[in-house]
Scaffold this motif. Sequence first.
Motif, PDB file in Angstrom:
ATOM      1  N   ARG A 154     -12.810 -13.205   4.959  1.00  0.00           N
ATOM      2  CA  ARG A 154     -13.156 -11.871   4.422  1.00  0.00           C
ATOM      3  C   ARG A 154     -14.663 -11.625   4.562  1.00  0.00           C
ATOM      4  O   ARG A 154     -15.097 -10.508   4.833  1.00  0.00           O
ATOM      5  CB  ARG A 154     -12.734 -11.739   2.946  1.00  0.00           C
ATOM      6  CG  ARG A 154     -11.221 -11.767   2.683  1.00  0.00           C
ATOM      7  CD  ARG A 154     -10.459 -10.604   3.236  1.00  0.00           C
ATOM      8  NE  ARG A 154     -10.955  -9.318   2.808  1.00  0.00           N
ATOM      9  CZ  ARG A 154     -10.223  -8.181   2.850  1.00  0.00           C
ATOM     10  NH1 ARG A 154      -8.960  -8.211   3.286  1.00  0.00           N
ATOM     11  NH2 ARG A 154     -10.742  -7.052   2.481  1.00  0.00           N
ATOM     12  N   HIS A 159       0.816  -1.221   0.000  1.00  0.00           N
ATOM     13  CA  HIS A 159       0.000   0.000   0.000  1.00  0.00           C
ATOM     14  C   HIS A 159       0.849   1.271   0.000  1.00  0.00           C
ATOM     15  O   HIS A 159       0.321   2.363   0.215  1.00  0.00           O
ATOM     16  CB  HIS A 159      -0.911   0.024   1.226  1.00  0.00           C
ATOM     17  CG  HIS A 159      -1.991  -1.008   1.199  1.00  0.00           C
ATOM     18  ND1 HIS A 159      -2.803  -1.207   0.112  1.00  0.00           N
ATOM     19  CD2 HIS A 159      -2.386  -1.915   2.125  1.00  0.00           C
ATOM     20  CE1 HIS A 159      -3.657  -2.180   0.373  1.00  0.00           C
ATOM     21  NE2 HIS A 159      -3.422  -2.646   1.572  1.00  0.00           N
ATOM     22  N   ASP A 187      -5.888 -11.239   1.878  1.00  0.00           N
ATOM     23  CA  ASP A 187      -6.746 -11.115   0.690  1.00  0.00           C
ATOM     24  C   ASP A 187      -6.502 -12.198  -0.353  1.00  0.00           C
ATOM     25  O   ASP A 187      -7.166 -12.206  -1.394  1.00  0.00           O
ATOM     26  CB  ASP A 187      -6.618  -9.717   0.079  1.00  0.00           C
ATOM     27  CG  ASP A 187      -5.221  -9.432  -0.452  1.00  0.00           C
ATOM     28  OD1 ASP A 187      -4.360 -10.345  -0.440  1.00  0.00           O
ATOM     29  OD2 ASP A 187      -4.988  -8.279  -0.861  1.00  0.00           O
TER      30      ASP A 187
HETATM   31 MG    MG Z   1      -6.121  -5.768   2.325  1.00  0.00          MG
END
Ligand code: MG
Length: 138
Positions: A86, A53, A119
């Motif tokens: 998730r 990120h 993820d």
């Molecule tokens: Mg993530």
Amino acid sequence: MSNQTLTMIKPDAMKKGYSGGILDMITKGGFRIVALKQTKLTPEKAGEFYEVHKERPFYGELIEYMSSGPIIAAILEKENAVTDFRKLIGATNPANAEEGTIRKQYATSVAENAVHGSDSDDNAKIESDFFFSALERF
Ligand code: MG
Ligand code: ADP
């Protein structure tokens, strides 16, 4: 590895005393705890964990927040662990999280959203290896 995922209970949830409630939702959701520890990320380690990120505008804020207090990290096991976890944690922004999800119940904001969940299977392995040695997994 497709039956495992990596979670963190993030500093906001730890400070508010939600770790027990979150672990309860995780185990009631059918996940087995393979490994678990309480630790605190340095800004360097938080930066490493969230390296993907680093171009995002919130990266600095994310690193500061994730190193602001202790966290709990855990490896969780279940069939389709990544996808199912998730679903259990809900949308990144708790305002969009469905009823019955961990973020709906415990998250503060899109930044301070109580829990992490891997993820992908590849990232589940990378993130599990980031926190745990083979001797810490049962
Ligand atoms: Mg993530
Ligand atoms: P997720 O944790 O749902 O996989 P992302 O991988 O997109 O979400 O983002 C990683 C983390 O960065 C989020 O869980 C949250 O703590 C933080 N974050 C994401 N989007 C924002 C945003 N718009 N503003 C501030 N922090 C954010």
